[in-house]
Design a protein around this motif. Sequence first.
Motif, PDB file in Angstrom:
ATOM      1  N   UNK A  98       0.815  -1.209   0.000  1.00 45.46           N
ATOM      2  CA  UNK A  98       0.000   0.000   0.000  1.00 45.46           C
ATOM      3  C   UNK A  98       0.850   1.261   0.000  1.00 45.46           C
ATOM      4  N   UNK A  99       2.123   1.152   0.330  1.00 44.51           N
ATOM      5  CA  UNK A  99       2.986   2.327   0.333  1.00 44.51           C
ATOM      6  C   UNK A  99       4.377   1.980   0.810  1.00 44.51           C
ATOM      7  N   UNK A 100       5.312   2.877   0.508  1.00 49.80           N
ATOM      8  CA  UNK A 100       6.692   2.721   0.944  1.00 49.80           C
ATOM      9  C   UNK A 100       7.184   4.094   1.373  1.00 49.80           C
ATOM     10  N   UNK A 101       7.679   4.188   2.603  1.00 49.16           N
ATOM     11  CA  UNK A 101       8.005   5.493   3.188  1.00 49.16           C
ATOM     12  C   UNK A 101       9.400   5.477   3.801  1.00 49.16           C
ATOM     13  N   UNK A 102      10.031   6.635   3.836  1.00 47.72           N
ATOM     14  CA  UNK A 102      11.342   6.772   4.483  1.00 47.72           C
ATOM     15  C   UNK A 102      11.195   6.920   5.996  1.00 47.72           C
ATOM     16  N   UNK A 103      10.058   7.487   6.450  1.00 52.42           N
ATOM     17  CA  UNK A 103       9.888   7.659   7.894  1.00 52.42           C
ATOM     18  C   UNK A 103       8.879   6.647   8.425  1.00 52.42           C
ATOM     19  N   UNK A 104       9.155   6.152   9.603  1.00 51.46           N
ATOM     20  CA  UNK A 104       8.284   5.155  10.210  1.00 51.46           C
ATOM     21  C   UNK A 104       6.940   5.770  10.596  1.00 51.46           C
ATOM     22  N   UNK A 105       6.926   7.063  10.940  1.00 56.36           N
ATOM     23  CA  UNK A 105       5.677   7.723  11.309  1.00 56.36           C
ATOM     24  C   UNK A 105       4.706   7.758  10.130  1.00 56.36           C
ATOM     25  N   UNK A 106       5.231   8.053   8.934  1.00 54.79           N
ATOM     26  CA  UNK A 106       4.367   8.056   7.749  1.00 54.79           C
ATOM     27  C   UNK A 106       3.814   6.659   7.478  1.00 54.79           C
ATOM     28  N   UNK A 107       4.652   5.652   7.653  1.00 56.37           N
ATOM     29  CA  UNK A 107       4.203   4.276   7.440  1.00 56.37           C
ATOM     30  C   UNK A 107       3.134   3.895   8.462  1.00 56.37           C
ATOM     31  N   UNK A 108       3.293   4.302   9.701  1.00 58.50           N
ATOM     32  CA  UNK A 108       2.285   4.023  10.735  1.00 58.50           C
ATOM     33  C   UNK A 108       0.970   4.717  10.408  1.00 58.50           C
ATOM     34  N   UNK A 109       1.050   5.934   9.900  1.00 55.15           N
ATOM     35  CA  UNK A 109      -0.157   6.673   9.530  1.00 55.15           C
ATOM     36  C   UNK A 109      -0.905   5.944   8.408  1.00 55.15           C
ATOM     37  N   UNK A 110      -0.151   5.476   7.405  1.00 55.82           N
ATOM     38  CA  UNK A 110      -0.763   4.744   6.301  1.00 55.82           C
ATOM     39  C   UNK A 110      -1.350   3.416   6.786  1.00 55.82           C
ATOM     40  N   UNK A 111      -0.658   2.731   7.678  1.00 53.45           N
ATOM     41  CA  UNK A 111      -1.148   1.462   8.226  1.00 53.45           C
ATOM     42  C   UNK A 111      -2.459   1.679   8.970  1.00 53.45           C
ATOM     43  N   UNK A 112      -2.552   2.764   9.730  1.00 50.50           N
ATOM     44  CA  UNK A 112      -3.791   3.070  10.453  1.00 50.50           C
ATOM     45  C   UNK A 112      -4.924   3.379   9.473  1.00 50.50           C
ATOM     46  N   UNK A 113      -4.616   4.107   8.408  1.00 46.87           N
ATOM     47  CA  UNK A 113      -5.631   4.430   7.403  1.00 46.87           C
ATOM     48  C   UNK A 113      -6.150   3.160   6.734  1.00 46.87           C
ATOM     49  N   UNK A 114      -5.254   2.227   6.463  1.00 47.71           N
ATOM     50  CA  UNK A 114      -5.651   0.948   5.870  1.00 47.71           C
ATOM     51  C   UNK A 114      -6.473   0.141   6.883  1.00 47.71           C
ATOM     52  N   UNK A 115      -6.086   0.202   8.156  1.00 37.02           N
ATOM     53  CA  UNK A 115      -6.808  -0.515   9.201  1.00 37.02           C
ATOM     54  C   UNK A 115      -8.243  -0.040   9.346  1.00 37.02           C
ATOM     55  N   UNK A 116      -8.482   1.252   9.105  1.00 35.36           N
ATOM     56  CA  UNK A 116      -9.849   1.776   9.177  1.00 35.36           C
ATOM     57  C   UNK A 116     -10.735   1.200   8.083  1.00 35.36           C
TER      58      UNK A 116
END
Length: 173
Positions: A98-116
């Motif tokens: 679903x995405x690839x990010x340099x920062x872990x915070x951005x990846x966590x944000x995307x993971x939460x969005x997918x979780x919703x």
Amino acid sequence: MAKKKDSTSLRWLIPVALLSGFVGFLVYLDSLEPDGGDSQPETATSPEQPPEQESSSAPPDFQFYEMLPDSEVATPDIEAYRPDKSESEQNLEYILQAGSFRSQEDAERQRAQVGFQGLRARIAEVSVDDGGVWYRVMVGPFDSRSRMNQAVDRLVEINIQPMVRRRKAEGDG
């Protein structure tokens, strides 16, 4: 001090006057007759021929009834889709990135969005040759293409364009 009070009351006087004029215009439009009054000439009925005779004397002329049997559409010969047997026998599973990010915070944000969206996502940490680290948001695995397509549809609804990856199923085989 009195001059400031007068200018404030003038500011409210203009919008109130405009609103009153608009409401008066709406009332005037409501009082008009729907047929437009006497301004339109009467052409629908004439004393020589009643409207019923005019409509029943000649049926409408639709030319497409004659044109339809003469027209032929050539469609290309395409075989029906048949899944590749070798692909189904390989016991594959599908994973969505679903995405690839340099920062872990951005990846966590995307993971939460997918979780919703009701999908399970995890973050995979990948080291690159230049010493950098990328955080990939992975969804799945899915054991069938139809379940994977349902997940893709959910992700596309929230403007995420996932990348599909196939791999051999783990544990079987």
